[in-house]
Design a protein around this motif. Structure first.
Motif, PDB file in Angstrom:
ATOM      1  N   LYS A 125       0.824  -1.210   0.000  1.00 44.21           N
ATOM      2  CA  LYS A 125       0.000   0.000   0.000  1.00 44.21           C
ATOM      3  C   LYS A 125       0.860   1.263   0.000  1.00 44.21           C
ATOM      4  O   LYS A 125       0.330   2.378   0.159  1.00 44.21           O
ATOM      5  N   GLY A 126       2.169   1.090  -0.144  1.00 47.64           N
ATOM      6  CA  GLY A 126       3.050   2.246  -0.132  1.00 47.64           C
ATOM      7  C   GLY A 126       3.288   2.797   1.256  1.00 47.64           C
ATOM      8  O   GLY A 126       3.634   3.974   1.409  1.00 47.64           O
ATOM      9  N   ARG A 127       3.135   1.939   2.267  1.00 48.10           N
ATOM     10  CA  ARG A 127       3.316   2.374   3.658  1.00 48.10           C
ATOM     11  C   ARG A 127       4.409   1.566   4.332  1.00 48.10           C
ATOM     12  O   ARG A 127       4.826   0.518   3.843  1.00 48.10           O
ATOM     13  N   GLU A 128       4.822   2.035   5.497  1.00 50.94           N
ATOM     14  CA  GLU A 128       5.863   1.364   6.256  1.00 50.94           C
ATOM     15  C   GLU A 128       5.247   0.443   7.298  1.00 50.94           C
ATOM     16  O   GLU A 128       4.171   0.726   7.836  1.00 50.94           O
ATOM     17  N   PHE A 129       5.943  -0.656   7.601  1.00 52.72           N
ATOM     18  CA  PHE A 129       5.580  -1.424   8.782  1.00 52.72           C
ATOM     19  C   PHE A 129       5.917  -0.578   9.999  1.00 52.72           C
ATOM     20  O   PHE A 129       6.957   0.097  10.046  1.00 52.72           O
ATOM     21  N   GLY A 130       5.037  -0.620  10.984  1.00 48.72           N
ATOM     22  CA  GLY A 130       5.236   0.216  12.157  1.00 48.72           C
ATOM     23  C   GLY A 130       5.490  -0.581  13.415  1.00 48.72           C
ATOM     24  O   GLY A 130       5.646  -1.810  13.390  1.00 48.72           O
ATOM     25  N   VAL A 131       5.560   0.128  14.523  1.00 50.64           N
ATOM     26  CA  VAL A 131       5.748  -0.477  15.838  1.00 50.64           C
ATOM     27  C   VAL A 131       4.607  -0.032  16.745  1.00 50.64           C
ATOM     28  O   VAL A 131       4.043   1.051  16.569  1.00 50.64           O
ATOM     29  N   GLN A 132       4.280  -0.877  17.690  1.00 48.31           N
ATOM     30  CA  GLN A 132       3.228  -0.528  18.626  1.00 48.31           C
ATOM     31  C   GLN A 132       3.748   0.465  19.665  1.00 48.31           C
ATOM     32  O   GLN A 132       4.927   0.456  20.016  1.00 48.31           O
ATOM     33  N   GLY A 133       2.826   1.293  20.140  1.00 44.70           N
ATOM     34  CA  GLY A 133       3.184   2.204  21.216  1.00 44.70           C
ATOM     35  C   GLY A 133       2.750   3.630  20.957  1.00 44.70           C
ATOM     36  O   GLY A 133       2.441   4.028  19.823  1.00 44.70           O
ATOM     37  N   GLY A 134       2.700   4.410  22.001  1.00 41.53           N
ATOM     38  CA  GLY A 134       2.420   5.833  21.888  1.00 41.53           C
ATOM     39  C   GLY A 134       0.957   6.192  21.986  1.00 41.53           C
ATOM     40  O   GLY A 134       0.070   5.344  21.925  1.00 41.53           O
ATOM     41  N   THR A 135       0.719   7.497  22.162  1.00 39.82           N
ATOM     42  CA  THR A 135      -0.624   8.058  22.292  1.00 39.82           C
ATOM     43  C   THR A 135      -0.825   9.126  21.241  1.00 39.82           C
ATOM     44  O   THR A 135      -0.039  10.075  21.150  1.00 39.82           O
ATOM     45  N   ILE A 136      -1.844   8.958  20.428  1.00 39.75           N
ATOM     46  CA  ILE A 136      -2.206   9.980  19.439  1.00 39.75           C
ATOM     47  C   ILE A 136      -3.158  10.957  20.109  1.00 39.75           C
ATOM     48  O   ILE A 136      -4.244  10.577  20.556  1.00 39.75           O
ATOM     49  N   ARG A 137      -2.755  12.215  20.183  1.00 38.17           N
ATOM     50  CA  ARG A 137      -3.602  13.242  20.779  1.00 38.17           C
ATOM     51  C   ARG A 137      -4.344  14.013  19.684  1.00 38.17           C
ATOM     52  O   ARG A 137      -3.769  14.331  18.643  1.00 38.17           O
ATOM     53  N   THR A 138      -5.613  14.284  19.928  1.00 35.74           N
ATOM     54  CA  THR A 138      -6.405  15.085  19.000  1.00 35.74           C
ATOM     55  C   THR A 138      -7.389  15.908  19.804  1.00 35.74           C
ATOM     56  O   THR A 138      -7.569  15.679  21.010  1.00 35.74           O
ATOM     57  N   ILE A 139      -8.027  16.868  19.161  1.00 37.06           N
ATOM     58  CA  ILE A 139      -8.916  17.799  19.845  1.00 37.06           C
ATOM     59  C   ILE A 139     -10.287  17.791  19.180  1.00 37.06           C
ATOM     60  O   ILE A 139     -10.396  17.884  17.952  1.00 37.06           O
ATOM     61  N   PHE A 140     -11.333  17.680  19.995  1.00 32.74           N
ATOM     62  CA  PHE A 140     -12.700  17.846  19.537  1.00 32.74           C
ATOM     63  C   PHE A 140     -13.291  19.070  20.228  1.00 32.74           C
ATOM     64  O   PHE A 140     -12.720  19.588  21.196  1.00 32.74           O
ATOM     65  N   THR A 141     -14.441  19.515  19.756  1.00 35.69           N
ATOM     66  CA  THR A 141     -15.030  20.729  20.315  1.00 35.69           C
ATOM     67  C   THR A 141     -16.260  20.471  21.177  1.00 35.69           C
ATOM     68  O   THR A 141     -16.755  21.395  21.816  1.00 35.69           O
ATOM     69  N   ARG A 142     -16.767  19.249  21.196  1.00 33.34           N
ATOM     70  CA  ARG A 142     -17.920  18.901  22.030  1.00 33.34           C
ATOM     71  C   ARG A 142     -17.718  17.503  22.593  1.00 33.34           C
ATOM     72  O   ARG A 142     -17.104  16.654  21.947  1.00 33.34           O
ATOM     73  N   SER A 143     -18.254  17.284  23.790  1.00 32.47           N
ATOM     74  CA  SER A 143     -18.113  15.960  24.399  1.00 32.47           C
ATOM     75  C   SER A 143     -18.707  14.879  23.516  1.00 32.47           C
ATOM     76  O   SER A 143     -18.161  13.783  23.408  1.00 32.47           O
ATOM     77  N   ARG A 144     -19.803  15.184  22.868  1.00 29.76           N
ATOM     78  CA  ARG A 144     -20.468  14.187  22.036  1.00 29.76           C
ATOM     79  C   ARG A 144     -19.618  13.796  20.820  1.00 29.76           C
ATOM     80  O   ARG A 144     -19.883  12.794  20.166  1.00 29.76           O
ATOM     81  N   ASP A 145     -18.585  14.596  20.518  1.00 28.59           N
ATOM     82  CA  ASP A 145     -17.753  14.295  19.350  1.00 28.59           C
ATOM     83  C   ASP A 145     -16.881  13.069  19.542  1.00 28.59           C
ATOM     84  O   ASP A 145     -16.184  12.657  18.602  1.00 28.59           O
ATOM     85  N   ILE A 146     -16.928  12.449  20.727  1.00 33.04           N
ATOM     86  CA  ILE A 146     -16.206  11.191  20.907  1.00 33.04           C
ATOM     87  C   ILE A 146     -16.696  10.166  19.881  1.00 33.04           C
ATOM     88  O   ILE A 146     -15.970   9.235  19.501  1.00 33.04           O
ATOM     89  N   ARG A 147     -17.903  10.354  19.379  1.00 31.66           N
ATOM     90  CA  ARG A 147     -18.449   9.447  18.352  1.00 31.66           C
ATOM     91  C   ARG A 147     -17.587   9.436  17.093  1.00 31.66           C
ATOM     92  O   ARG A 147     -17.613   8.464  16.320  1.00 31.66           O
ATOM     93  N   TYR A 148     -16.821  10.512  16.855  1.00 33.92           N
ATOM     94  CA  TYR A 148     -15.989  10.535  15.657  1.00 33.92           C
ATOM     95  C   TYR A 148     -14.869   9.505  15.710  1.00 33.92           C
ATOM     96  O   TYR A 148     -14.271   9.192  14.671  1.00 33.92           O
ATOM     97  N   MET A 149     -14.605   8.952  16.886  1.00 34.37           N
ATOM     98  CA  MET A 149     -13.615   7.885  16.938  1.00 34.37           C
ATOM     99  C   MET A 149     -14.162   6.592  16.333  1.00 34.37           C
ATOM    100  O   MET A 149     -13.387   5.727  15.922  1.00 34.37           O
TER     101      MET A 149
END
Length: 643
Positions: free
Chosen positions: A70-94
């Motif tokens: 797919k033109g991508r690299e094999f990765g490694v497990q670990g880490g935390t991806i941080r992102t920002i939403f504007t409403r509590s209900r936006d957790i549904r976007y996950m």
């Protein structure tokens, strides 16, 4: 192992090749080729016996992803991806971003099996699903056809839980699906007539979840639950009855019940209505890379809730690793300047909606005089001709967007210059003449045209007020409309208030994106183009009428909309790609001619910021709701942090 679609269109044949390859990789269990690597994040739970080892958590036939292909690299497990939403209900976007679907769109926008191992399709009316043996929910319980049976028999067809009956998707020609459980891993859905929307809908950003974690939900169902325990839970949760309790605990899209098992790559571990949500890796997720590393690569996702106006500044302070929501092209200079301190790069993707900004004359508007005008194609055409799109593009997008009507984008096989530019070239002289011909030649002292009843031609444009680009664009539209004697009044509203006002006929001309799907193919349902959904601001009440099977709303009152409904039905009944393509083409030609929505600009650049260590995020991509689920089609579970 193959994945079978019948009949096979050209697009589907291509998809079958891709799916057959993926299935072939999965057919030979990854543990037989390379050892399955244990996640350091889960190692302690495994050593303490709280979780089985990695090889025991995967399905016997996992979905194997060969990333270099797919033109991508094999990765490694670990880490935390941080992102920002504007409403509590936006957790549904996950649930949108995680994009674990029974079948899903690939990066080439073709359908492929995902949660399912295989799908057999006969004449677009018989669909046999084959599950992955050994697949488990996030709590370790088996995922089987019992979860599908429970939804169909005990939820969708239970009048207390679903008073309106099964969802419209499951009804064809007034008849519900015939559902047959064939085994623990095979189930069949059958209709007497074709249901070509079925599979594409399962791949939606907000799909119809036609399965439930039966082992969990039965504890809240009157048919299965202990009566005393159920009554006690109802008292504790202050539920009026068991159905209200069940529906509250059951919402798989809202993603706000941390106890509800999921099949998504990350599991929400936080209670709803908080200011921060923590999601951790699903130990039983069904996807694995070809080196034996179980996806997702990132152990956690952390979402912060912040005001929309603060998102860009928080990004520049390094408080987000992956951010698209609440960023607009107007933020690009600030984002670019903040790269050194924020430790990120700014990419420019392209918006995949049919239009970045579109005005919707509400043909169900409550005022009779304006409603008559909005239903007149020449009035809509005149308003479109009176928009100076070049000024909007130059002022807001530095000329990087496309000055077009609401129409398919160039990525779509249905793109044509004629459709893209229909009634979209700036011609105020012609627009004025058309308005004169409609009997609107009289003006008041400031040059505003008058309706036959003497009122000023003032059009209130309602917005959700969430995008600066909308208000800035509307200022420019107001200027160009003023030249032809039309006054635009801008009114920002809360998103939910805007939608409810439109549905009730009290919103005059909402502004929103164009069609969700700006890259249609013959195989994708033409739902955006026909009056089949109240969410389409051009005709909310006509959409209500279709969705409720005549119980609410009103039937289409103009011939072109009636024809669109006929063509939507023709697409549903077509037995081959040629028939669906013909329906699409006529529907698109009707829209180009009738201008049911006035598109201002298309293919606008969409900024996305990516932490400098976060890999496998495409530098160029399309950002669209359907098809693709925003981040979902780009497979966020394959993103990883470089050590």
């Amino acid at each position: 192992m193959t994945m079978i679609f019948r009949p096979l269109s050209l697009a589907r044949r291509f998809a079958v090749v891709a799916m057959a390859c993926a299935a072939a990789s999965a057919a030979a269990p990854v543990r037989a080729q390379v050892p399955v690597q244990e996640s350091p994040f889960l190692a302690k739970a495994v050593s303490e016996g709280a979780l089985p080892a990695a090889a025991g958590r995967l399905p016997s036939e996992p979905l194997v992803v060969d990333l270099p292909d797919k033109g991508r690299e094999f990765g490694v497990q670990g880490g935390t991806i941080r992102t920002i939403f504007t409403r509590s209900r936006d957790i549904r976007y996950m649930v949108v971003y995680g994009y674990a679907r029974l079948v899903g769109w690939t990066g080439d926008y073709e359908l492929a099996a995902d949660i399912l191992r295989e799908v057999e399709v006969e004449d677009d009316r018989i669909f046999t699903f084959h599950l992955r043996k050994g697949h488990k929910w996030s709590d370790g319980a088996p995922f089987t056809t019992e979860d599908f049976r429970y939804y169909w028999e005990d939820v969708a067809n239970n009048p207390e839980l679903a008073p309106s009956g099964p969802p419209e998707l499951m009804i064809v020609d007034g008849q519900p699906a015939k559902v047959t459980v064939l085994s623990e891993t095979a189930i069949r859905y059958e209709w007497a007539a074709p249901n070509p929307r079925f599979l594409p809908s399962l791949a939606d950003a907000r799909p119809p979840f036609i399965y439930r974690p039966a082992h969990y939900m039965k504890t809240y169902h009157a048919k299965y639950a202990d009566v005393e325990k159920l009554a006690e839970t109802m008292r504790k949760t202050k539920s009026r009855n068991w159905a209200q309790l069940h529906n509250k605990m059951d919402n798989m899209y809202n993603f706000d019940n941390p106890e509800l098992p999921t099949l998504q790559p990350w599991v929400n571990r936080s209670e709803s209505n908080g200011q921060r949500y923590i999601l951790t890796r699903n130990p039983f997720y069904h996807r694995v890379d070809a080196q034996g590393v179980q996806l997702p690569y990132a152990d956690r996702v952390e979402t912060e809730i912040a005001a929309g106006g603060l998102v860009a500044s928080k990004v520049t302070l390094g408080e987000s690793d992956l951010q698209v929501r609440s960023l607009t092209f107007s933020d690009a200079p600030v984002l670019k300047k903040g790269e050194p301190t924020g430790n990120y790069a700014t990419y420019l993707w392209s918006n995949g909606a049919g239009s970045e900004i579109a005005l919707y004359p509400n043909m169900n508007y409550e005022d009779a005089a304006f409603r008559e005008l909005f239903r007149n194609a020449d009035f809509r055409r005149a308003l479109s001709l009176a928009v100076d799109r070049k000024a909007i593009n130059k002022s807001l997008y530095y000329g990087l967007a496309k000055e077009r009507a609401v129409a398919p984008l160039q990525r779509s096989p249905f793109y044509s210059d004629a459709r893209a530019h229909a009634w979209a070239n700036y011609d105020p002289e012609k627009a004025g003449a058309m308005l004169d011909a409609l009997g609107l030649e009289a003006r008041d002292g400031d040059g505003t045209r008058l309706l036959p009843d003497g009122r000023r031609l003032e059009i209130v444009v309602e917005s959700a007020g969430e995008r600066n680009a909308e208000s800035d664009a509307l200022e420019l539209v107001a200027e160009s409309w003023r030249e032809v004697g039309v006054k635009l009044i801008y009114r920002p509203l809360d998103r939910d208030i805007l939608r409810n006002s439109a549905y009730q006929g009290s919103a005059m001309m909402p502004v929103w994106y164009g069609w969700n799907n700006g890259i249609p193919t013959p195989e994708t349902p033409p739902d955006d183009l026909a009056p089949v959904d109240q969410a389409n601001f051009s005709w909310p009440m006509w959409g209500q009428h279709f969705q409720t099977r005549g119980k609410a709303g009103e039937p289409p009152a103009i011939a072109p909309a009636q024809r669109l409904l006929e063509l939507h039905h023709a697409w549903m009944e077509a037995r081959d790609e040629e028939g669906r393509e013909a329906a699409w083409n006529e529907m698109l030609d009707i829209h180009a001619d009738q201008v049911f929505a006035i598109g201002l600009i298309s293919a606008a650049p969409q900024p996305i910021i990516v932490n400098n260590r976060l890999k496998n995020v495409p530098k160029q991509a399309i950002w669209t709701w359907d098809p693709g689920a925003h981040m979902g089609v780009h497979r966020m579970d394959e993103f990883f942090f470089q050590p």
